[in-house]
Scaffold this motif. Structure first.
Motif, PDB file in Angstrom:
ATOM      1  N   ASP A 468       0.866  -1.184   0.000  1.00 48.89           N
ATOM      2  CA  ASP A 468       0.000   0.000   0.000  1.00 48.89           C
ATOM      3  C   ASP A 468       0.900   1.231   0.000  1.00 48.89           C
ATOM      4  OD1 ASP A 468      -1.767   2.081   0.513  1.00 48.89           O
ATOM      5  OD2 ASP A 468      -2.992   0.930   1.909  1.00 48.89           O
ATOM      6  N   ASN A 469       0.888   1.985  -1.107  1.00 49.70           N
ATOM      7  CA  ASN A 469       1.727   3.180  -1.245  1.00 49.70           C
ATOM      8  C   ASN A 469       0.843   4.414  -1.345  1.00 49.70           C
ATOM      9  OD1 ASN A 469       4.670   2.131  -1.835  1.00 49.70           O
ATOM     10  ND2 ASN A 469       3.284   0.814  -2.997  1.00 49.70           N
ATOM     11  N   ASN A 470       1.128   5.387  -0.499  1.00 55.01           N
ATOM     12  CA  ASN A 470       0.327   6.609  -0.462  1.00 55.01           C
ATOM     13  C   ASN A 470       1.260   7.811  -0.654  1.00 55.01           C
ATOM     14  OD1 ASN A 470      -1.515   8.638  -0.030  1.00 55.01           O
ATOM     15  ND2 ASN A 470      -2.424   7.686   1.780  1.00 55.01           N
ATOM     16  N   LEU A 471       1.104   8.503  -1.774  1.00 54.90           N
ATOM     17  CA  LEU A 471       1.954   9.647  -2.095  1.00 54.90           C
ATOM     18  C   LEU A 471       1.130  10.922  -2.050  1.00 54.90           C
ATOM     19  CD1 LEU A 471       4.478  11.093  -3.236  1.00 54.90           C
ATOM     20  CD2 LEU A 471       3.704  10.421  -5.524  1.00 54.90           C
ATOM     21  N   GLN A 472       1.584  11.882  -1.260  1.00 57.23           N
ATOM     22  CA  GLN A 472       0.955  13.187  -1.191  1.00 57.23           C
ATOM     23  C   GLN A 472       1.942  14.234  -1.716  1.00 57.23           C
ATOM     24  OE1 GLN A 472      -2.228  13.942  -0.356  1.00 57.23           O
ATOM     25  NE2 GLN A 472      -2.553  11.712  -0.257  1.00 57.23           N
ATOM     26  N   TYR A 473       1.530  14.934  -2.773  1.00 59.22           N
ATOM     27  CA  TYR A 473       2.381  15.939  -3.413  1.00 59.22           C
ATOM     28  C   TYR A 473       1.729  17.306  -3.190  1.00 59.22           C
ATOM     29  CZ  TYR A 473       4.947  18.348  -7.175  1.00 59.22           C
ATOM     30  OH  TYR A 473       5.728  19.206  -7.911  1.00 59.22           O
ATOM     31  N   LEU A 474       2.429  18.169  -2.462  1.00 57.86           N
ATOM     32  CA  LEU A 474       1.914  19.504  -2.146  1.00 57.86           C
ATOM     33  C   LEU A 474       2.812  20.553  -2.788  1.00 57.86           C
ATOM     34  CD1 LEU A 474       1.179  19.009   1.668  1.00 57.86           C
ATOM     35  CD2 LEU A 474      -0.403  18.694  -0.242  1.00 57.86           C
ATOM     36  N   LYS A 475       2.177  21.612  -3.312  1.00 56.39           N
ATOM     37  CA  LYS A 475       2.936  22.645  -4.009  1.00 56.39           C
ATOM     38  C   LYS A 475       2.455  24.017  -3.565  1.00 56.39           C
ATOM     39  CE  LYS A 475       4.392  23.927  -8.710  1.00 56.39           C
ATOM     40  NZ  LYS A 475       4.262  23.580 -10.148  1.00 56.39           N
ATOM     41  N   SER A 476       3.414  24.923  -3.393  1.00 53.65           N
ATOM     42  CA  SER A 476       3.098  26.300  -3.006  1.00 53.65           C
ATOM     43  C   SER A 476       3.854  27.253  -3.921  1.00 53.65           C
ATOM     44  CB  SER A 476       3.489  26.566  -1.546  1.00 53.65           C
ATOM     45  OG  SER A 476       3.272  27.930  -1.206  1.00 53.65           O
ATOM     46  N   LEU A 477       3.148  28.238  -4.489  1.00 51.45           N
ATOM     47  CA  LEU A 477       3.764  29.207  -5.384  1.00 51.45           C
ATOM     48  C   LEU A 477       4.190  30.460  -4.619  1.00 51.45           C
ATOM     49  CD1 LEU A 477       1.314  29.002  -8.427  1.00 51.45           C
ATOM     50  CD2 LEU A 477       3.533  27.898  -8.164  1.00 51.45           C
ATOM     51  N   GLY A 478       5.464  30.773  -4.677  1.00 46.94           N
ATOM     52  CA  GLY A 478       5.952  32.040  -4.138  1.00 46.94           C
ATOM     53  C   GLY A 478       6.332  32.044  -2.681  1.00 46.94           C
ATOM     54  N   ASP A 479       5.717  31.175  -1.855  1.00 50.15           N
ATOM     55  CA  ASP A 479       6.074  31.171  -0.439  1.00 50.15           C
ATOM     56  C   ASP A 479       5.912  29.752   0.088  1.00 50.15           C
ATOM     57  OD1 ASP A 479       3.347  30.617   0.365  1.00 50.15           O
ATOM     58  OD2 ASP A 479       2.916  32.741  -0.017  1.00 50.15           O
ATOM     59  N   GLU A 480       6.226  29.587   1.383  1.00 53.93           N
ATOM     60  CA  GLU A 480       6.134  28.273   2.016  1.00 53.93           C
ATOM     61  C   GLU A 480       4.939  28.202   2.959  1.00 53.93           C
ATOM     62  OE1 GLU A 480      10.006  26.267   3.008  1.00 53.93           O
ATOM     63  OE2 GLU A 480      10.705  28.351   2.983  1.00 53.93           O
ATOM     64  N   LEU A 481       3.883  28.933   2.639  1.00 56.07           N
ATOM     65  CA  LEU A 481       2.741  29.004   3.552  1.00 56.07           C
ATOM     66  C   LEU A 481       1.475  28.379   2.991  1.00 56.07           C
ATOM     67  CD1 LEU A 481       3.186  32.699   4.781  1.00 56.07           C
ATOM     68  CD2 LEU A 481       3.947  30.604   5.925  1.00 56.07           C
TER      69      LEU A 481
END
Length: 815
Positions: A468-481
């Protein structure tokens, strides 16, 4: 056709259910028994006793003494016999001829007292004469624990330095063939390629006794592994009583490295209990240069990419178990193995720089990627086993139960800063990957001796693996918030696989001719689910025949011929269709339509006195799974994916020479010449590629004055073609030395790997518009120093006979 396969499986199950009784007409039979003791009148356990024909000293039957020192020979015809008794650490005893007559059903022999050769015969002195590499008729054996040049190396490092083995991004190849099955103590790991790589990189050479390279396995082995099997056999203390070993080591190349460990063992009476722990902490540095030329819409764009990586890895390996002999014929065992491995680069991130250059050689864009990575892998494996000798004629039953868990966690944070045509951009990425694998296997093997020289083995095995593989990809433009999930990259993939197998294997010796043939049937039931996206099921049954012939021409020359059919199923990661990003120009994706690859291989070999062995081999692989690079010309992005690429043919010849040149100079050389021929259709274009390659492994051992043993090894790998990639040659030289102190209880080893720092991998990929070149260098010139100290009782006990039977099943319940 599938009905025929199912009928065969049912037949194998029925055959296994019977005991194959053989009715032999016997006239007058007697039982011969006796008692073996040492110089102090103590019974000796697990001592080899042979019943001989006094006329020509032919061995008629063998037995082992039990815990009370007793041996038994059942159903012996009336006649004249001779007894031979031998055990490790004792002088061999050969008695005078005697008559077994019909006056008594049981013939009691008088007590036999064995004389010890040495009361303090330690383990080091026993194995010190073994060469680094042994070429046997059916496999190559690398004696890892004997080699000082492997000091402080990981198991992956040792494999890279083994004859005919190459390690690349697609995994491990053997004589240019992909599809190698890795076993640890005879058991499959069932891990994905990435997880297996992490395990082997974290496993230290100090944990390993030998590595076996098996080219053409028989039907009793799992059919997985079109290129063959690599069996990594870990150490087990053979000394009796209470004893142990501690070791510590350090090294430095471009980063510091530390390792240490301890083992405890108790062997006495009916019980053998043991526990091991090993730890390593080391840095990893290196770089990868990747240059690509993209031609699209009349324009040429060049991408120059440089990645420097800096990681710190820590690894914990622990093992505990016990073997208990219920009586002289039955034993049970329990074994626990655990690994806790991790790597991190929080304070010194890996950096990637990409320059985009137009056709006028002007830099029009730059990308800088700072990557911080944290990984944790945790393995647990529990094994319960039973070995029973059902009679004195050789009937044997082995039952093996395994339950394993694997947990992996990877957190990846990247800062991507781009400038293109004077426009800048900045974004941040957070990846979180969780992997859970549960493994259950049940195996039952039965051995029935049809006669003194023929044996029938049969077995059943079932395995259940859920990943069972669970990948979460999060992206933020311009800042880390303000991070948001990106559906294109985020996914959950579940792969469920069940394999049921049955085999029959016959082995017989007819004078100088040895015959072994077998048939294995495997049924695969699997499902691959990309949650809320797709669901695929796989069901198929295959037959895997094997054949081996050996013939002894005379005392000096032996011939052998072997054939086997094998399979490689896609691993879990390769089937996951989701996209994974390494940087904004490089991606990896799975292929849910990937199918298994099948191989048929034949090998012929000749041995001269066991010191000069030559072999030739031919293997054809259908639907070969090869990692290929695909390119989007419009965006300049590249994607790595595995494809089935029609047919791969491998031709190889191997020459092994192991001998003592001078009294103080021992040589073990292995030359492997192979040709890989690739033929396939890709994107509606026919492709043909191939290359003849050479792998040379020269190993020298020198016994110098003062008890110092030195080693010098040279490894050369010529250029080779692997799928669409052409890789240039590389070579390196390793050196090592060792010396024993304190009556050989203290061993000091030193090594220097890649003395001239020449291990660099260069290559190109050019086809259908792709023009890519690369060179990769990782830390390889490393000096290491280690010490090990053996304490406690140093008397070596004769290895249990049940261990030999288990090793025929690839190393289970090793002593």
């Amino acid at each position: 056709m599938s009905k025929n396969y199912l009928c065969l499986l049912a037949l194998l199950v029925l055959l296994f259910s019977f005991n194959f009784p053989v009715v032999l007409a016997q006239d007058k039979m007697v039982r011969i028994e006796g008692h073996v003791i040492d110089e102090h009148s103590r019974p000796l356990d697990q001592i080899l006793v042979e019943l001989l024909n006094p006329g020509d000293s032919t061995v008629l039957k063998i037995a082992l003494t039990n815990a009370e020192g007793m041996y038994f020979f059942e159903k012996i015809k009336v006649g004249s016999y001779q007894i031979s008794i031998s055990g490790l650490g004792y002088k061999r005893f050969v008695g005078t001829a005697f008559d077994a007559n019909s006056t008594s059903a049981t013939q009691n022999r008088s007590d036999i007292r064995l004389e010890a050769i040495s009361k303090q015969l330690n383990e080091v002195s026993i194995v010190s004469t073994k060469p680094l590499i042994e070429r046997r008729m059916d496999k190559i054996v690398v004696n890892v624990e004997n080699a000082s040049r492997f000091t402080g190396n990981s198991v992956m490092d040792v494999l890279e330095k083994s004859p005919g083995i190459t390690v690349n991004d697609d995994g491990i190849t053997m004589s240019g063939k992909s599809g190698v099955q890795i076993l640890i103590d005879g058991r499959q790991t069932y891990l994905s390629q990435d997880a297996l790589t992490a395990l082997l990189q974290g496993m230290q050479s100090s944990e390993v006794e030998v590595i076996e390279l098996i080219n053409k396995p028989s039907a009793k082995y799992d059919a997985a592994g079109t290129a063959g099997i690599i069996n990594i056999r870990t150490k087990r203390d053979k000394r009796s009583g209470a004893n142990g070993n501690v070791n510590i080591g350090a090294g430095y190349g471009e980063t510091s490295k530390y390792n240490g460990g301890a083992s405890l063992n108790y062997r006495g009476g009916k019980l053998n209990a043991f526990a091991d722990y090993n730890y390593s902490d080391y840095g990893v540095e290196g770089f990868l240069n990747l240059n690509r030329v993209v031609r699209y819409a009349g324009a040429t764009t060049t991408y120059l990419q440089h990645t420097g990586y800096h990681d710190r890895k820590t690894n914990h390996a622990y093992k505990a178990g016990l073997d208990y002999r219920l009586n002289a014929r039955h034993a049970i065992g329990f074994l626990y193995n655990g690994y806790l491995n991790g790597s991190a680069s929080p304070d010194n991130p890996s950096n990637t720089a990409i320059q985009t250059i137009d056709g006028l050689n002007t830099i029009v864009g730059t990308t800088r990627v700072a990557n911080q990575n944290l990984q944790r892998f945790h393995n647990n494996s529990f094994n319960l086993n039973y070995i029973g000798k059902l009679d004195t004629l050789g009937q044997e039953l082995i039952i093996d139960l395994v339950y394993g868990t694997y947990y992996g966690k990877e957190n990846d944070q990247r800062k991507v800063d781009t400038v293109y045509n004077l426009k800048s951009g900045l974004y941040f990425v957070r990846n979180s990957t969780l992997s859970d694998i549960n493994i259950k296997t049940v195996k039952v093997n039965y051995t029935y001796p049809l006669s003194k020289t023929t044996t029938l083995q049969m077995g059943l095995k079932s395995s259940w693996v859920v990943t069972d593989n669970n990948l979460q990809y999060l992206k933020s433009l311009g800042d880390e918030l303000h991070f948001q999930s990106v559906g294109l990259f985020s996914n959950r993939f579940v792969y469920d696989e069940n394999i049921n197998a049955a085999f029959l294997d016959y082995a017989g010796q007819y004078g100088g001719l040895g015959i072994q043939f077998g048939l294995r049937a495997e049924q695969t039931n699997a499902s691959a689910r990309l949650i809320n996206v797709s669901d695929r099921n796989y069901k198929y049954i295959d037959l895997f025949p094997s054949l081996a012939l050996s013939y002894k021409l005379n005392d000096r020359n032996d011939l052998s011929l072997s054939y086997s059919r094998r399979i490689d199923r896609p691993d879990y990661d390769s089937l996951n269709p989701a996209l994974r990003e390494f940087d904004n120009k490089t991606f990896w994706k799975g292929n849910e339509f990937l199918t298994p690859q099948y191989s048929n291989g034949v090998e012929f070999s000749h041995s001269f006195k066991g010191v000069l062995i030559t072999s030739v081999e031919y293997t054809v692989t259908k639907d070969a799974m090869i990692g290929v690079t695909e390119q989007d010309d419009a965006t300049g992005r590249t994607y790595v994916i595995k494809r089935n690429l029609n047919t791969v043919k491998n031709y190889s010849t191997n020459l092994y020479a192991g001998f003592t040149l001078l009294k103080w100079w021992q040589i073990n050389n292995n030359l492997n010449v192979y040709h890989s021929d690739f033929n396939y259709t890709y994107n509606n274009n026919d492709y043909h590629g191939g290359q003849t390659s050479v792998n040379l492994n020269l190993s020298n051992s020198f016994n110098l004055p003062g008890g110092i043993v030195t080693e010098l090894a040279f490894v050369y790998q010529s250029g080779l073609t692997y799928g669409l990639d052409k890789i240039n040659y590389f070579s390196f030289i390793d050196a090592g030395l060792k010396k024993a102190f304190l009556n050989k209880k203290l061993m000091i080893r030193a090594s220097l790997n890649d003395i001239f720092n020449k291990r660099i991998i260069n290559g190109v990929t050019r086809y259908q518009g792709i023009d890519l070149s690369f060179n990769q260098k990782r830390e390889s010139r490393i000096a290491r120093l280690s010490m090990s100290y053996a304490f406690g009782n140093s008397t070596v006990k004769q290895a249990s006979r049940r261990a030999n039977a288990a090793e025929q099943e690839a190393g289970r319940l090793k002593q």
